[in-house]
Design a protein around this motif. Structure first.
Motif, PDB file in Angstrom:
ATOM      1  N   PRO A 173       4.708   2.528   1.608  1.00 27.16           N
ATOM      2  CA  PRO A 173       4.263   1.396   2.424  1.00 27.16           C
ATOM      3  C   PRO A 173       4.708   1.564   3.877  1.00 27.16           C
ATOM      4  O   PRO A 173       3.948   1.250   4.803  1.00 27.16           O
ATOM      5  CB  PRO A 173       4.933   0.177   1.802  1.00 27.16           C
ATOM      6  N   ALA A 174       5.909   2.114   4.084  1.00 29.28           N
ATOM      7  CA  ALA A 174       6.401   2.321   5.451  1.00 29.28           C
ATOM      8  C   ALA A 174       5.408   3.168   6.242  1.00 29.28           C
ATOM      9  O   ALA A 174       5.018   2.813   7.356  1.00 29.28           O
ATOM     10  CB  ALA A 174       7.772   2.998   5.416  1.00 29.28           C
ATOM     11  N   LYS A 175       4.960   4.281   5.636  1.00 31.59           N
ATOM     12  CA  LYS A 175       4.001   5.162   6.326  1.00 31.59           C
ATOM     13  C   LYS A 175       2.729   4.399   6.670  1.00 31.59           C
ATOM     14  O   LYS A 175       2.166   4.547   7.749  1.00 31.59           O
ATOM     15  CB  LYS A 175       3.634   6.344   5.423  1.00 31.59           C
ATOM     16  N   SER A 176       2.282   3.604   5.707  1.00 27.05           N
ATOM     17  CA  SER A 176       1.025   2.922   5.944  1.00 27.05           C
ATOM     18  C   SER A 176       1.180   1.830   7.022  1.00 27.05           C
ATOM     19  O   SER A 176       0.287   1.630   7.840  1.00 27.05           O
ATOM     20  CB  SER A 176       0.465   2.457   4.601  1.00 27.05           C
ATOM     21  N   TYR A 177       2.345   1.167   7.070  1.00 32.31           N
ATOM     22  CA  TYR A 177       2.574   0.168   8.127  1.00 32.31           C
ATOM     23  C   TYR A 177       2.716   0.830   9.497  1.00 32.31           C
ATOM     24  O   TYR A 177       2.233   0.310  10.502  1.00 32.31           O
ATOM     25  CB  TYR A 177       3.824  -0.665   7.825  1.00 32.31           C
ATOM     26  N   VAL A 178       3.367   1.992   9.536  1.00 32.33           N
ATOM     27  CA  VAL A 178       3.536   2.688  10.807  1.00 32.33           C
ATOM     28  C   VAL A 178       2.170   3.183  11.316  1.00 32.33           C
ATOM     29  O   VAL A 178       1.896   3.160  12.509  1.00 32.33           O
ATOM     30  CB  VAL A 178       4.547   3.854  10.650  1.00 32.33           C
ATOM     31  N   ALA A 179       1.321   3.588  10.366  1.00 29.64           N
ATOM     32  CA  ALA A 179      -0.009   4.058  10.763  1.00 29.64           C
ATOM     33  C   ALA A 179      -0.863   2.911  11.310  1.00 29.64           C
ATOM     34  O   ALA A 179      -1.716   3.112  12.176  1.00 29.64           O
ATOM     35  CB  ALA A 179      -0.701   4.696   9.570  1.00 29.64           C
ATOM     36  N   SER A 180      -0.626   1.697  10.826  1.00 27.59           N
ATOM     37  CA  SER A 180      -1.504   0.609  11.256  1.00 27.59           C
ATOM     38  C   SER A 180      -0.897  -0.278  12.356  1.00 27.59           C
ATOM     39  O   SER A 180      -1.516  -1.242  12.797  1.00 27.59           O
ATOM     40  CB  SER A 180      -1.934  -0.237  10.044  1.00 27.59           C
ATOM     41  N   PRO A 184       0.824  -1.209   0.000  1.00 28.33           N
ATOM     42  CA  PRO A 184       0.000   0.000   0.000  1.00 28.33           C
ATOM     43  C   PRO A 184       0.861   1.263   0.000  1.00 28.33           C
ATOM     44  O   PRO A 184       1.935   1.248   0.587  1.00 28.33           O
ATOM     45  CB  PRO A 184      -0.772  -0.115   1.330  1.00 28.33           C
ATOM     46  N   PRO A 185       0.462   2.361  -0.619  1.00 29.64           N
ATOM     47  CA  PRO A 185      -0.806   2.549  -1.332  1.00 29.64           C
ATOM     48  C   PRO A 185      -0.693   2.238  -2.831  1.00 29.64           C
ATOM     49  O   PRO A 185      -1.576   2.605  -3.591  1.00 29.64           O
ATOM     50  CB  PRO A 185      -1.063   4.041  -1.128  1.00 29.64           C
ATOM     51  N   TYR A 186       0.357   1.567  -3.271  1.00 25.77           N
ATOM     52  CA  TYR A 186       0.518   1.267  -4.703  1.00 25.77           C
ATOM     53  C   TYR A 186      -0.352   0.102  -5.156  1.00 25.77           C
ATOM     54  O   TYR A 186      -0.963   0.150  -6.225  1.00 25.77           O
ATOM     55  CB  TYR A 186       2.002   1.052  -5.047  1.00 25.77           C
ATOM     56  N   GLU A 187      -0.388  -0.957  -4.306  1.00 29.60           N
ATOM     57  CA  GLU A 187      -1.296  -2.072  -4.619  1.00 29.60           C
ATOM     58  C   GLU A 187      -1.618  -2.812  -3.338  1.00 29.60           C
ATOM     59  O   GLU A 187      -0.740  -3.096  -2.533  1.00 29.60           O
ATOM     60  CB  GLU A 187      -0.713  -3.075  -5.641  1.00 29.60           C
ATOM     61  N   LYS A 218       8.354 -12.734   3.096  1.00 28.71           N
ATOM     62  CA  LYS A 218       7.668 -12.747   1.794  1.00 28.71           C
ATOM     63  C   LYS A 218       6.991 -11.429   1.476  1.00 28.71           C
ATOM     64  O   LYS A 218       6.915 -11.025   0.328  1.00 28.71           O
ATOM     65  CB  LYS A 218       6.621 -13.864   1.774  1.00 28.71           C
ATOM     66  N   THR A 219       6.471 -10.771   2.498  1.00 22.75           N
ATOM     67  CA  THR A 219       5.801  -9.484   2.261  1.00 22.75           C
ATOM     68  C   THR A 219       6.351  -8.441   3.236  1.00 22.75           C
ATOM     69  O   THR A 219       6.934  -8.792   4.272  1.00 22.75           O
ATOM     70  CB  THR A 219       4.280  -9.589   2.500  1.00 22.75           C
ATOM     71  N   GLY A 220       6.116  -7.190   2.893  1.00 23.80           N
ATOM     72  CA  GLY A 220       6.521  -6.105   3.772  1.00 23.80           C
ATOM     73  C   GLY A 220       5.794  -6.206   5.100  1.00 23.80           C
ATOM     74  O   GLY A 220       6.356  -5.946   6.164  1.00 23.80           O
ATOM     75  N   ASN A 221       4.550  -6.621   5.039  1.00 26.18           N
ATOM     76  CA  ASN A 221       3.740  -6.751   6.239  1.00 26.18           C
ATOM     77  C   ASN A 221       4.365  -7.728   7.230  1.00 26.18           C
ATOM     78  O   ASN A 221       4.457  -7.455   8.426  1.00 26.18           O
ATOM     79  CB  ASN A 221       2.333  -7.212   5.836  1.00 26.18           C
ATOM     80  N   GLU A 222       4.851  -8.862   6.720  1.00 25.15           N
ATOM     81  CA  GLU A 222       5.479  -9.852   7.603  1.00 25.15           C
ATOM     82  C   GLU A 222       6.767  -9.300   8.211  1.00 25.15           C
ATOM     83  O   GLU A 222       7.085  -9.579   9.373  1.00 25.15           O
ATOM     84  CB  GLU A 222       5.793 -11.136   6.823  1.00 25.15           C
ATOM     85  N   ALA A 223       7.505  -8.525   7.436  1.00 21.37           N
ATOM     86  CA  ALA A 223       8.740  -7.917   7.962  1.00 21.37           C
ATOM     87  C   ALA A 223       8.398  -6.963   9.103  1.00 21.37           C
ATOM     88  O   ALA A 223       9.064  -6.949  10.140  1.00 21.37           O
ATOM     89  CB  ALA A 223       9.477  -7.187   6.845  1.00 21.37           C
ATOM     90  N   GLY A 246       3.526   2.019  18.009  1.00 20.36           N
ATOM     91  CA  GLY A 246       4.884   1.991  18.554  1.00 20.36           C
ATOM     92  C   GLY A 246       5.993   1.963  17.532  1.00 20.36           C
ATOM     93  O   GLY A 246       7.134   1.661  17.875  1.00 20.36           O
ATOM     94  N   LEU A 247       5.681   2.260  16.275  1.00 17.91           N
ATOM     95  CA  LEU A 247       6.731   2.264  15.247  1.00 17.91           C
ATOM     96  C   LEU A 247       6.983   3.672  14.745  1.00 17.91           C
ATOM     97  O   LEU A 247       6.102   4.532  14.791  1.00 17.91           O
ATOM     98  CB  LEU A 247       6.322   1.378  14.061  1.00 17.91           C
ATOM     99  N   THR A 248       8.179   3.889  14.227  1.00 22.23           N
ATOM    100  CA  THR A 248       8.491   5.195  13.667  1.00 22.23           C
ATOM    101  C   THR A 248       9.465   5.054  12.497  1.00 22.23           C
ATOM    102  O   THR A 248      10.172   4.044  12.398  1.00 22.23           O
ATOM    103  CB  THR A 248       9.068   6.138  14.763  1.00 22.23           C
ATOM    104  N   ILE A 249       9.464   6.059  11.620  1.00 21.93           N
ATOM    105  CA  ILE A 249      10.361   6.041  10.458  1.00 21.93           C
ATOM    106  C   ILE A 249      11.535   6.977  10.752  1.00 21.93           C
ATOM    107  O   ILE A 249      11.319   8.121  11.169  1.00 21.93           O
ATOM    108  CB  ILE A 249       9.617   6.511   9.188  1.00 21.93           C
ATOM    109  N   LEU A 250      12.758   6.491  10.559  1.00 23.85           N
ATOM    110  CA  LEU A 250      13.932   7.343  10.777  1.00 23.85           C
ATOM    111  C   LEU A 250      13.942   8.465   9.749  1.00 23.85           C
ATOM    112  O   LEU A 250      13.540   8.273   8.598  1.00 23.85           O
ATOM    113  CB  LEU A 250      15.219   6.527  10.653  1.00 23.85           C
ATOM    114  N   ASP A 251      14.420   9.644  10.180  1.00 22.24           N
ATOM    115  CA  ASP A 251      14.520  10.782   9.254  1.00 22.24           C
ATOM    116  C   ASP A 251      15.493  10.480   8.128  1.00 22.24           C
ATOM    117  O   ASP A 251      16.515   9.846   8.354  1.00 22.24           O
ATOM    118  CB  ASP A 251      15.053  12.021  10.006  1.00 22.24           C
TER     119      ASP A 251
END
Ligand code: GLN
Length: 263
Positions: free
Chosen positions: A201-208, A48-51, A178-183, A211-216
């Motif tokens: 996808p990182a943003k969408s995984y962090v939103a869902s 997400p959000p590509y597919e 196998k998927t980003g979600n599993e990682a 306790g996760l964050t994306i490094l600058d």
């Protein structure tokens, strides 16, 4: 004698005519796609959000752009959801007409397939837990003190598993999923310390996941494009024409805005 010459001439003329005619009839035009009337697109609908899957349907930026391209080419879009790592091979052998999966253009992949013009920029980013000791990209090390989770066969995997001198963290420090979600789930449960993955996808995984964050900062910047078989130059040309028309009339931007900027 005169008659014989005439006969020979006539026979030659007829032979030539038959050969020319057979020649025309024989060179039947090559079909644009493997299945007439269809544009078969391979993707990995876990990006997400590509597919992504929306109930039983496919949704996302790539899905919508591909739909518009198919419409312009007068073809019906058919989507095959496969493992990311099998997209290039399937396109190369003609099993799929094209691969569209937030796919980064790389020199290595270009040896196997052609790429359309680029329609989006991708950025590899790093996700960590909010309370992680890893606070910046500079804290990332391939010294055995941390494990990196990646989606197998993606550029995150390819670059991160490379040697230190090539900017990677070494094969031994990488765990592939196998998927980003599993990682990301592995990060949540503490099996890995960081996940290297494309920014959207990182943003969408962090939103869902809490306790996760994306490094600058950007770990690597890349271009997304559509993979098409090297044997199908005609499709490459047609897809580029359609894609550029959709970029020029603002359709691509409005699709991207619908899923990203406007959020
Ligand atoms: N952009 C990355 C790549 O091409 C990841 C793509 C994906 O996971 N769908 O390798």
């Amino acid at each position: 004698m005169k008659n014989l010459k005439k006969i020979i001439c006539a026979v030659l003329a007829i032979t030539l005519a038959v050969l020319t005619f057979a020649g025309c009839g024989g060179s039947k035009e090559k079909a644009l796609t493997a299945t007439e009337g269809k544009l078969v697109m391979a993707t990995n609908a876990s990006f997400p959000p590509y597919e992504f899957k929306d109930g039983n349907d496919f949704a996302g930026i790539d899905v919508e752009i591909a739909g518009k391209i198919a419409e312009q080419l007068g073809l019906e879009l058919e989507i095959k959801d496969v493992e990311f790592g099998s997209i290039i091979g399937g396109v190369e052998t003609g099993k799929f007409d094209m691969g569209m999966a937030g796919m980064t253009v790389t020199d290595e992949r270009k040896k196997s397939v052609n790429f359309s013009d680029s329609y989006a920029t991708g950025v590899q980013t790093v996700i960590v837990k909010e309370d992680s000791a890893i606070k910046s990209l500079d804290d990332l090390k391939g010294d055995g003190s941390m494990k990196f989770g990646v989606q197998q066969d993606t550029t995150g995997d390819i670059y991160a598993s490379d040697t230190a001198e090539n900017g990677g963290y070494g094969e031994e420090n990488i765990i592939r999923y196998k998927t980003g979600n599993e990682a990301v789930l592995a990060l949540v449960s503490g099996k890995v310390d960081a996940v290297i993955i494309d920014n959207e996808p990182a943003k969408s995984y962090v939103a869902s996941n809490k306790g996760l964050t994306i490094l600058d900062g950007a770990w690597v910047e890349e271009q997304y494009a559509i993979a098409i078989s090297k044997d199908n130059e005609e499709l490459l040309t047609k897809v580029n024409e359609a894609l550029n028309a959709l970029i020029d009339d603002g359709t691509v931007k409005s699709i991207i805005d619908k899923y990203i900027s406007a959020k």
